[in-house]
Each structure stands twice: as structure tokens, then as C-alpha cells.
Design a protein around this motif. Structure first.
Motif, PDB file in Angstrom:
ATOM      1  N   THR A  77       6.539  -3.596   6.130  1.00  0.00           N
ATOM      2  CA  THR A  77       5.933  -2.478   5.397  1.00  0.00           C
ATOM      3  C   THR A  77       4.427  -2.646   5.277  1.00  0.00           C
ATOM      4  O   THR A  77       3.951  -3.526   4.566  1.00  0.00           O
ATOM      5  N   ARG A  78       3.685  -1.777   5.939  1.00  0.00           N
ATOM      6  CA  ARG A  78       2.226  -1.816   5.874  1.00  0.00           C
ATOM      7  C   ARG A  78       1.788  -0.934   4.706  1.00  0.00           C
ATOM      8  O   ARG A  78       2.076   0.258   4.698  1.00  0.00           O
ATOM      9  N   ILE A  79       1.122  -1.530   3.739  1.00  0.00           N
ATOM     10  CA  ILE A  79       0.606  -0.748   2.612  1.00  0.00           C
ATOM     11  C   ILE A  79      -0.686  -0.066   3.069  1.00  0.00           C
ATOM     12  O   ILE A  79      -1.609  -0.725   3.574  1.00  0.00           O
ATOM     13  N   GLU A  80      -0.739   1.247   2.890  1.00  0.00           N
ATOM     14  CA  GLU A  80      -1.873   2.008   3.397  1.00  0.00           C
ATOM     15  C   GLU A  80      -2.800   2.484   2.281  1.00  0.00           C
ATOM     16  O   GLU A  80      -3.966   2.803   2.542  1.00  0.00           O
ATOM     17  N   LYS A  81      -2.250   2.540   1.077  1.00  0.00           N
ATOM     18  CA  LYS A  81      -3.087   3.048  -0.023  1.00  0.00           C
ATOM     19  C   LYS A  81      -2.768   2.304  -1.310  1.00  0.00           C
ATOM     20  O   LYS A  81      -1.586   2.053  -1.626  1.00  0.00           O
ATOM     21  N   ILE A  82      -3.824   1.997  -2.037  1.00  0.00           N
ATOM     22  CA  ILE A  82      -3.663   1.577  -3.426  1.00  0.00           C
ATOM     23  C   ILE A  82      -3.768   2.867  -4.237  1.00  0.00           C
ATOM     24  O   ILE A  82      -4.745   3.627  -4.090  1.00  0.00           O
ATOM     25  N   HIS A 114      -4.434   4.961  -7.505  1.00  0.00           N
ATOM     26  CA  HIS A 114      -5.235   4.758  -8.717  1.00  0.00           C
ATOM     27  C   HIS A 114      -5.827   6.086  -9.155  1.00  0.00           C
ATOM     28  O   HIS A 114      -5.788   7.089  -8.429  1.00  0.00           O
ATOM     29  N   ASP A 115      -6.396   6.071 -10.348  1.00  0.00           N
ATOM     30  CA  ASP A 115      -7.035   7.281 -10.870  1.00  0.00           C
ATOM     31  C   ASP A 115      -8.526   7.048 -11.085  1.00  0.00           C
ATOM     32  O   ASP A 115      -9.134   7.668 -11.974  1.00  0.00           O
ATOM     33  N   ASN A 116      -9.095   6.158 -10.315  1.00  0.00           N
ATOM     34  CA  ASN A 116     -10.511   5.749 -10.415  1.00  0.00           C
ATOM     35  C   ASN A 116     -10.799   4.896 -11.642  1.00  0.00           C
ATOM     36  O   ASN A 116     -11.913   4.412 -11.800  1.00  0.00           O
ATOM     37  N   ASN A 117      -9.796   4.731 -12.491  1.00  0.00           N
ATOM     38  CA  ASN A 117      -9.990   3.894 -13.665  1.00  0.00           C
ATOM     39  C   ASN A 117      -9.128   2.636 -13.567  1.00  0.00           C
ATOM     40  O   ASN A 117      -9.610   1.522 -13.794  1.00  0.00           O
ATOM     41  N   ALA A 118      -7.850   2.872 -13.205  1.00  0.00           N
ATOM     42  CA  ALA A 118      -6.915   1.747 -13.128  1.00  0.00           C
ATOM     43  C   ALA A 118      -5.927   1.982 -11.992  1.00  0.00           C
ATOM     44  O   ALA A 118      -5.687   3.121 -11.588  1.00  0.00           O
ATOM     45  N   VAL A 119      -5.346   0.897 -11.500  1.00  0.00           N
ATOM     46  CA  VAL A 119      -4.352   1.040 -10.422  1.00  0.00           C
ATOM     47  C   VAL A 119      -3.050   1.609 -10.990  1.00  0.00           C
ATOM     48  O   VAL A 119      -2.765   1.477 -12.188  1.00  0.00           O
ATOM     49  N   GLN A 120      -2.283   2.219 -10.087  1.00  0.00           N
ATOM     50  CA  GLN A 120      -0.990   2.765 -10.491  1.00  0.00           C
ATOM     51  C   GLN A 120       0.124   2.246  -9.575  1.00  0.00           C
ATOM     52  O   GLN A 120       1.299   2.406  -9.879  1.00  0.00           O
ATOM     53  N   GLY A 121      -0.258   1.658  -8.479  1.00  0.00           N
ATOM     54  CA  GLY A 121       0.747   1.162  -7.546  1.00  0.00           C
ATOM     55  C   GLY A 121       0.211   1.194  -6.134  1.00  0.00           C
ATOM     56  O   GLY A 121      -1.010   1.189  -5.926  1.00  0.00           O
ATOM     57  N   VAL A 122       1.152   1.209  -5.183  1.00  0.00           N
ATOM     58  CA  VAL A 122       0.751   1.241  -3.774  1.00  0.00           C
ATOM     59  C   VAL A 122       1.710   2.133  -2.999  1.00  0.00           C
ATOM     60  O   VAL A 122       2.839   2.374  -3.433  1.00  0.00           O
ATOM     61  N   ARG A 123       1.244   2.576  -1.846  1.00  0.00           N
ATOM     62  CA  ARG A 123       2.109   3.346  -0.951  1.00  0.00           C
ATOM     63  C   ARG A 123       1.913   2.860   0.471  1.00  0.00           C
ATOM     64  O   ARG A 123       0.776   2.549   0.875  1.00  0.00           O
ATOM     65  N   GLY A 124       3.010   2.820   1.213  1.00  0.00           N
ATOM     66  CA  GLY A 124       2.890   2.384   2.600  1.00  0.00           C
ATOM     67  C   GLY A 124       4.058   2.869   3.425  1.00  0.00           C
ATOM     68  O   GLY A 124       4.827   3.735   2.991  1.00  0.00           O
ATOM     69  N   THR A 125       4.193   2.305   4.611  1.00  0.00           N
ATOM     70  CA  THR A 125       5.229   2.742   5.548  1.00  0.00           C
ATOM     71  C   THR A 125       6.010   1.542   6.049  1.00  0.00           C
ATOM     72  O   THR A 125       5.423   0.585   6.571  1.00  0.00           O
ATOM     73  N   MET A 126       7.322   1.609   5.864  1.00  0.00           N
ATOM     74  CA  MET A 126       8.205   0.619   6.473  1.00  0.00           C
ATOM     75  C   MET A 126       8.474   1.089   7.893  1.00  0.00           C
ATOM     76  O   MET A 126       8.747   2.267   8.120  1.00  0.00           O
ATOM     77  N   THR A 181       9.758   0.048  -8.807  1.00  0.00           N
ATOM     78  CA  THR A 181       8.861  -0.123  -9.952  1.00  0.00           C
ATOM     79  C   THR A 181       8.810  -1.596 -10.291  1.00  0.00           C
ATOM     80  O   THR A 181       9.837  -2.280 -10.277  1.00  0.00           O
ATOM     81  N   THR A 182       7.619  -2.078 -10.591  1.00  0.00           N
ATOM     82  CA  THR A 182       7.477  -3.488 -10.930  1.00  0.00           C
ATOM     83  C   THR A 182       6.263  -3.678 -11.825  1.00  0.00           C
ATOM     84  O   THR A 182       5.517  -2.721 -12.083  1.00  0.00           O
ATOM     85  N   THR A 183       6.046  -4.887 -12.272  1.00  0.00           N
ATOM     86  CA  THR A 183       4.856  -5.191 -13.059  1.00  0.00           C
ATOM     87  C   THR A 183       3.673  -5.489 -12.131  1.00  0.00           C
ATOM     88  O   THR A 183       2.582  -4.965 -12.309  1.00  0.00           O
ATOM     89  N   VAL A 184       3.929  -6.360 -11.133  1.00  0.00           N
ATOM     90  CA  VAL A 184       2.864  -6.747 -10.201  1.00  0.00           C
ATOM     91  C   VAL A 184       3.344  -6.534  -8.774  1.00  0.00           C
ATOM     92  O   VAL A 184       4.429  -7.001  -8.415  1.00  0.00           O
ATOM     93  N   VAL A 185       2.542  -5.862  -7.985  1.00  0.00           N
ATOM     94  CA  VAL A 185       2.823  -5.795  -6.547  1.00  0.00           C
ATOM     95  C   VAL A 185       1.722  -6.580  -5.830  1.00  0.00           C
ATOM     96  O   VAL A 185       0.534  -6.387  -6.077  1.00  0.00           O
ATOM     97  N   VAL A 186       2.142  -7.490  -4.973  1.00  0.00           N
ATOM     98  CA  VAL A 186       1.213  -8.313  -4.189  1.00  0.00           C
ATOM     99  C   VAL A 186       1.294  -7.844  -2.743  1.00  0.00           C
ATOM    100  O   VAL A 186       2.380  -7.829  -2.148  1.00  0.00           O
ATOM    101  N   VAL A 187       0.151  -7.457  -2.214  1.00  0.00           N
ATOM    102  CA  VAL A 187       0.112  -6.917  -0.846  1.00  0.00           C
ATOM    103  C   VAL A 187      -0.337  -8.020   0.099  1.00  0.00           C
ATOM    104  O   VAL A 187      -1.489  -8.434   0.079  1.00  0.00           O
ATOM    105  N   GLY A 188       0.584  -8.497   0.924  1.00  0.00           N
ATOM    106  CA  GLY A 188       0.257  -9.571   1.873  1.00  0.00           C
ATOM    107  C   GLY A 188       0.889 -10.869   1.430  1.00  0.00           C
ATOM    108  O   GLY A 188       0.734 -11.280   0.276  1.00  0.00           O
ATOM    109  N   SER A 189       1.618 -11.518   2.352  1.00  0.00           N
ATOM    110  CA  SER A 189       2.416 -12.691   1.989  1.00  0.00           C
ATOM    111  C   SER A 189       1.909 -13.970   2.647  1.00  0.00           C
ATOM    112  O   SER A 189       2.687 -14.887   2.897  1.00  0.00           O
ATOM    113  N   GLY A 190       0.612 -14.039   2.932  1.00  0.00           N
ATOM    114  CA  GLY A 190       0.063 -15.246   3.544  1.00  0.00           C
ATOM    115  C   GLY A 190      -0.212 -16.327   2.509  1.00  0.00           C
ATOM    116  O   GLY A 190       0.433 -16.395   1.453  1.00  0.00           O
ATOM    117  N   ALA A 191      -1.225 -17.144   2.813  1.00  0.00           N
ATOM    118  CA  ALA A 191      -1.529 -18.286   1.957  1.00  0.00           C
ATOM    119  C   ALA A 191      -1.906 -17.857   0.544  1.00  0.00           C
ATOM    120  O   ALA A 191      -1.639 -18.568  -0.418  1.00  0.00           O
TER     121      ALA A 191
END
Lengths: 530, 159
Positions: A232-237, A239-251, A37-47
Motif C-alpha cells: 500500500t503506497r500512501i499518497e496523501k496525508i 489534514h486541515d492545514n492545522n492538524a493531521v487527520q490520517g492518510v490515504r493510499g492505494t493497495m 481507524t487508529t491512534t498512530v499511523v506510521v508510513v514506511g516500515s524501514g529502519a
């Protein structure tokens, strides 16, 4: 503020032992879902992602940065061998093809993204491009207003001027050719410190001289309390069509074991790059009422050319890109059109894949590898390609330069051949596939216009994917606001080259990091209230 | 890679470089190097869809050459010289599908052939610095983690 030195030789051990790094080697001890659980999840660690994550952590915001590829330990992992490092550092070994196979696109994977395999060119956002963004898209900040963010990027990356004595023969050839023809060129800045000039930048700097995001923003993220999840590849954001709730992926472990990772977060930042961001959003059914996600993709297409010289060039030695010819970079004045001629010498695996011919003709050309110089004209493209989601979370990319961009490419190829011949090349290979062209004189140069840029019949590469989820003032022009906020799903942000509403025209790292810094600034401000 | 793909790509790679330098021993045939092993490792890391496309490519070469060449012998069983002629023909073909397939096989195999140490002297290429020089990994610039000014606030604008 105190100055704390962490010796680089244990910097990676410090990160690994911090309790803030999650990777397959240490977190595959259970097949239960890894929940965070976190406040912000950032998907992708490039520039883009590394900048946003780090800047938010510096503000005391709880951040998790997720990366599909590995967390690199350069002294262990970077062996300077193309056959190992190209597949490790780049999706499809730097040769992800468009659907019709006509263009090969390079984009990075692993912590640090493309900043780990790039050639360290550090070019500030061009003023004419920013002015075009203002005129056409309503970008609200002037070029001058971007400078505090540009300077901050400079500080983090240790950007400094390449010295004239650091030009290798491949680059000196460009310089000599340009000077003979009276064309404008320049020695750029770069983000290397104490460079050994070994020439292996593209396979990862084993000596930590290249100040990539891996050894600048990411360690500072960890220092400031951020968490990093690799493999870990994130495969899904979620959400409930209104706001994000997090992400799910596979390590994923190299031995095939997998583990589901689910991160609850009130804010999600998509920083997986212009190629993969649209796939993530589409696979997540993120609302896109105007169909803009993945519909405005640009690439800076380029044609690789090889010139053979009487003298030894040994193009693989030394810093790869230290002289650029911008005589024809019209976009620097007007925001539109033109091209830059880059030196592009590659190591033999990359080169051997492109040198024409078979049998003795082919191996004889490869025997002259040490006499070869290589350049590419890279255009400021206006073509807008599309990206949709295919099987296995892979992108399906449609992009081929339109007629006007083809004219620019033809002119670029002609001028590049002229440059190499002026610099003393005995012959220049133009990589048409059905009948490879060897240019030796002005008649051959003129003939390039006749052959044109035929689809699937000329080698075309692109190393700067961008613009696939662009920001704009009006909803009809861009799915993202200038703050980085996605318009149609609350608390979803985009922060990387996907945002560019036009091609940037030149090496994009500093521009990507500048724009991402600005997104982070908004997210950390009172206006957004994280 | 499955056995057929392995066989076809190996046969193609040998054919691509077959000639003066391989015959006189100044260059090894790809099948005499670890090229296929490295290629296999790379393919293993690709998505299922990409791996399928590579299998398809190998089969296009293996059986397509029978169709276009009107022979009963599949590509990988043909003599080296004939394989080379077929590949040259495909690489230069006016038919886009054959041209893409021929050049695709060339790119895939040659990218991993010219990275083999046994080919370096042919190109007078030195190879990785790490394998030639004793450069201490720890001769590194220390990462200076210092206080810096906070991120500047975005100049307020109406948009």
C-alpha cells in the motif's frame, strides 16, 4: 516477563494468521475503500518506521504500520537471484537516478525497507557528528545520553562483533593494503546471527540470519498488537492545514488490481525514507513556509573501483563488508569531511553493469570476475541536494557533489587506488565513462586529480539517502523539532534518516534506529499524550 | 515493454557482448537467454513515467544512431559489428546526452544478462547458494520474543 519462543519457521505464518496483517493477496476481495481507524499511523516500515511502530505498540498504543512494498516471507520469497530480488527489494533495482542521471541512489522497499537488503554494518552514531549537531543545530542530547537507545537497538538487532576469521579475500585485500600503508582500519560489528557466510546479503537473507527489521521489530510489533498493511503506497496525508487527520493510499496487487485504503489517525509518522518523505509531504500540501522540505538532501556519494589480482578473489563469497578503512575519516574527529573506504563487491549483474568496454574487451574483463576486488570511497558530504514531487508520486532529485565534496571524492579515489595497488592489484579500473581509466602506478593516481569528478562522466553511487527533512533547534534550519514533530502541522512526525541535519558519515542503520527510538519515546511520554 | 523497445534493447545487448566469446560459443548472446523476459518484468514494475523514459531511451538509440551516423538504417536492423561500434561510440562520447544514453542502455541490459545461468561459467561464478546446496529453510534461529525493559524516557531538555 515470560520468555516466549516462536520458532522462526512459523513466525511468518503466525504473523499472517494473526488478523493483523493486511496485504494485497488477502485484502483485494472488494473494490470498496478499506477503512481503518487508529491512534498512530506510521508510513514506511524501514529502519525508522518499524522502530517507531514497534516501540509505540509496546506501550499499548494502537498503531498501524503501512508499507508500499510487500510483506516478505524469506523462505518463500528470497531466491538469491539478482534479476528477481534487486527490483523487488529496491526502488528502480537500486539505481534511482538524479534528474541529470549523474548519480544513482539505492533505497529499499518492502517490509523492513533497506534493512532487508543492506550489508548489516552496525556502526554507532559517531560522537563527533553528534557534537556537531549540538554545536550547529542545538541538538540537546549528548552522545552519552543517546547510549540507552543505542543499546536498545543493539539488543533488538543482536549486534555482535565480526570475527577476524570471517574476512573473505575481498576484505583481506583491504586489510593487507591498509596495513602495508600504515593506514587505520577496523573490523566492524554486524547484525547477523549464525551467519552462513553465503555472501547473498544484498538480495535478502533467505536463512533469517540477517537480523533485519523484518524479523526483529516487525514480529514484535505484531506480538504487541500492532497492525501491518503491506502493498500500500500512501499518497496523501489528510489534514486541515492545522492538524493531521490520517492518510490515504492505494493497495496494489501484482495483477494490477487496486483498492483505496484510508486510515483515520490522530497522529501520522512519515518514515518513508529521505527520498520519498518529501514527495509525500509536498503532494499532501503540508504547510512548509520556509521551503525546507526536500531542500537539504545528502547521500554519501561513492565511486566504485575494481582492482584485478593475480590470485582468485571470489569476492561474492563470504560476508561482504568486514573490514573498513577509516584512516581518512576526518568527520570522526571533527564532524566534518573525509571518507571511509568500503569493500563493495557485488554479484555479476551489478558488476557487469559497471565494468567498462564493449565486445571482447568487455567480456574478457568479465571473465576475470573471480580475480576482481571492489572498493568504494564514500565521503561525508556537505552538498545539499533537493527533492521535489514529480509525476506518479516519483521524486525528482537534484544532487551533484559541490566543489569541496568533489575534492574529497578525488582524494578518496586516489587513496583507494593506492590501497588496491599496495595490496597487489595488477591494475585498477576507475570508472570514467568517456575513456575508462586503468591505474597501475603513482603517475596514474596523480592523473585522477586532473580528470576530477566530471558530471555524467564517472560512475557515482549513493546508498545512504538522508537529511531531506531535517530536525533543528531553529525553525529556519529545520522543519522538524528534535522530538520528531513537524513544526507546521500538528501531530505530524518524521522518523527516519530524513531527520539527520548533517551526513552521518558511516553506515546509518543504528543511528536511524536510535533517533527513531527517541522519537517514539517522546510520542509515548506524558509530554505528547497520545 | 513495447515491441520496439524490446527489439532495440535486445539488439543493443547482443551488440554489447558480440566478440570472441560469443562467436566461439563460450558465452550466449543475450537474445538466446531469458534476459529480455527478466528485464521486461522489471520494467513492468516501474512507474508510468519511468517506463516512458525507457521507451524514449530505446528510440534515442534506434533513431539517434541514424542521425549521428547519417545512415538510413535504424540501429536494430544494422549488423552486429556496426551496432557495437555505434554503442561503443555512444558510451565513450564527449556529448553528455549520447554518453548517458549509451551507458544507460548498457546498465539496463547487462544488469540482467550477467544474471543468466548460462554466463556463470565464463566468470567462474557459482550462482545462488540456494540452487547449489540443500540448506534446510527451517534450520533457523528461533525468534526469541522476551520481555525487555521499557523504552527509556527522553532526558528532559529545554528546546
Amino acid at each position: 516477563m515470560p520468555v516466549v519462543q516462536i520458532p522462526a519457521d512459523n513466525m511468518f505464518a503466525t504473523i499472517a494468521g494473526s488478523g493483523q496483517l493486511y496485504e494485497a493477496d488477502t485484502h483485494m476481495n472488494s473494490n470498496e475503500t478499506l477503512h481503518l481507524t487508529t491512534t498512530v499511523v506510521v508510513v514506511g516500515s524501514g529502519a525508522g518506521g518499524s522502530v517507531v511502530a514497534r516501540e509505540l505498540a509496546a506501550h499499548g498504543i494502537d498503531v498501524v504500520l503501512v508499507e508500499a512494498g510487500r510483506f516478505w516471507r524469506p523462505h518463500q520469497d528470497f531466491n538469491q537471484r539478482e534479476e528477481t530480488m534487486s527490483p523487488a527489494l529496491m526502488y528502480h533495482s537500486g539505481a534511482r537516478a538524479t534528474q541529470d542521471q549523474s548519480l544513482l541512489i539505492s533505497h529499499g522497499k518492502g517490509v523492513g525497507g533497506s534493512t532487508v537488503h543492506n550489508i548489516c554494518l552496525s556502526v554507532d552514531p559517531p560522537q563527533a557528528i553528534i557534537e556537531r549537531w549540538q554545536d550547529e543545530f542545538g541538538f540537546p542530547w549528548s552522545h552519552a545520553e543517546l547510549q540507552p537507545y543505542v543499546e536498545r537497538v543493539h539488543m533488538h538487532l543482536g549486534i555482535n562483533q565480526v570475527q577476524p576469521g570471517q574476512l573473505n579475500e575481498n576484505n583481506l585485500i583491504l586489510q593487507r593494503g591498509a596495513e602495508k600503508l600504515g593506514w587505520r582500519g577496523f573490523i566492524p560489528k554486524h547484525n547477523r546471527l549464525g551467519c552462513l557466510e553465503c555472501g547473498f546479503c544484498e538480495v535478502g537473507c533467505a536463512f533469517n540470519r540477517k537480523q533485519s527489521a523484518l524479523i526483529t521489530y516487525v514480529p514484535r510489533l505484531i506480538r504487541d498488537g500492532g497492525r501491518l498493511i503491506a502493498d500500500t503506497r500512501i499518497e496523501k496525508i489528510l489534514h486541515d492545514n492545522n492538524a493531521v487527520q490520517g492518510v490515504r493510499g492505494t493497495m496494489r496487487h501484482a495483477d494490477g488490481r487496486t483498492r483505496t485504503v484510508e486510515i483515520k489517525a490522530s497522529t501520522v509518522v512519515a518514515s518513508g525514507g529521505a527520498v520519498l518523505n518529501p514527495v509525500l509531504l509536498k503532494n499532501s500540501d503540508v504547510p512548509d513556509p520556509n521551503g525546507l522540505v526536500g531542500s537539504t538532501f545528502r547521500t554519501h556519494p561513492a565511486v566504485p573501483l575494481g582492482g584485478f589480482f593475480h590470485q582468485r578473489v571470489d569476492g561474492w563469497k563470504g560476508i561482504p563488508q568486514t573490514y573498513l578503512v577509516d584512516e581518512f575519516a576526518d568527520f570522526l574527529q571533527t564532524g566534518y569531511g573525509g571518507f571511509v573506504i568500503f569493500p563493495i563487491f557485488g554479484h555479476p549483474g551489478q558488476t557487469g553493469a559497471l565494468v567498462p568496454g564493449t565486445g571482447s574487451a568487455y567480456t574478457s574483463r568479465m571473465a576475470r570476475f573471480d580475480h576482481m576486488a571492489a572498493v568504494a570511497p564514500m565521503i561525508h558530504d556537505e552538498t545539499m541536494g533537493t527533492i521535489r514531487a514529480g509525476k506518479d508520486h516519483e521524486p525528482v532529485i537534484d544532487y551533484f557533489p559541490h566543489a569541496e565534496d568533489q575534492k574529497q571524492l578525488i582524494r578518496g579515489v586516489q587513496k583507494s587506488v593506492e590501497l588496491l595497488l599496495a595490496a597487489g592489484a595488477e591494475e585498477v579500473f576507475v570508472p570514467y565513462l568517456d575513456t575508462p581509466m586503468i591505474a597501475r602506478n603513482s603517475r596514474d593516481i596523480a592523473h585522477i586529480a586532473t580528470r576530477g569528478i566530471p558530471r555524467n562522466n564517472i560512475a557515482l553511487n549513493a546508498v545512504h539517502p538522508m537529511g531531506s527533512i531535517r530536525f533543528a533547534g531553529k525553525e529556519k534550519d529545520g522543519a522538524v523539532r528534535f522530538t520528531g514533530e513537524y513544526r507546521h502541522l500538528k501531530n505530524l512526525f518524521v522518523a527516519d534518516a530524513s531527520l539527520f541535519p548533517t551526513s552521518i558519515g558511516t553506515a546509518p542503520t543504528v543511528s536511524i534506529m536510535t533517533v527513531s527510538s527517541m522519537v517514539a519515546s517522546y510520542m509515548a511520554s506524558e509530554r505528547y499524550r497520545l | 515493454m513495447d515491441p520496439l523497445t524490446h527489439r532495440v534493447l535486445g539488439a543493443a545487448a547482443d551488440a554489447l557482448v558480440h566478440g570472441t566469446h560469443t562467436l566461439n560459443g563460450s558465452l550466449p548472446y543475450p537474445s538466446q537467454t531469458a534476459m529480455l523476459e527478466h528485464l521486461d518484468r522489471m520494467v513492468h514494475g516501474l512507474s508510468d513515467d519511468m517506463q516512458f523514459q525507457i521507451r524514449l531511451l530505446a528510440r534515442a538509440i534506434e533513431f539517434g544512431s541514424m542521425i549521428f551516423g547519417m545512415t538510413f538504417t535504424c540501429f536494430s536492423k544494422l549488423p552486429l559489428q556496426e551496432r557495437q561500434e555505434i554503442l561503443a561510440d555512444w558510451c565513450d562520447s564527449r556529448i553528455a546526452l549520447r554518453r548517458v544514453a549509451g551507458n544507460g542502455v548498457k546498465m539496463l541490459t547487462m544488469a540482467f544478462y550477467w544474471t543468466e545461468n548460462e554466463t556463470f561459467s565464463h566468470m567462474k561464478y557459482d550462482g545462488p547458494l540456494l540452487e547449489r546446496a540443500d540448506i534446510p529453510y527451517f534450520e533457523l534461529n528461533p525468534m526469541l520474543v522476551q520481555g525487555e525493559d521499557p523504552l527509556p524516557p527522553l532526558p528532559p531538555k529545554d528546546f
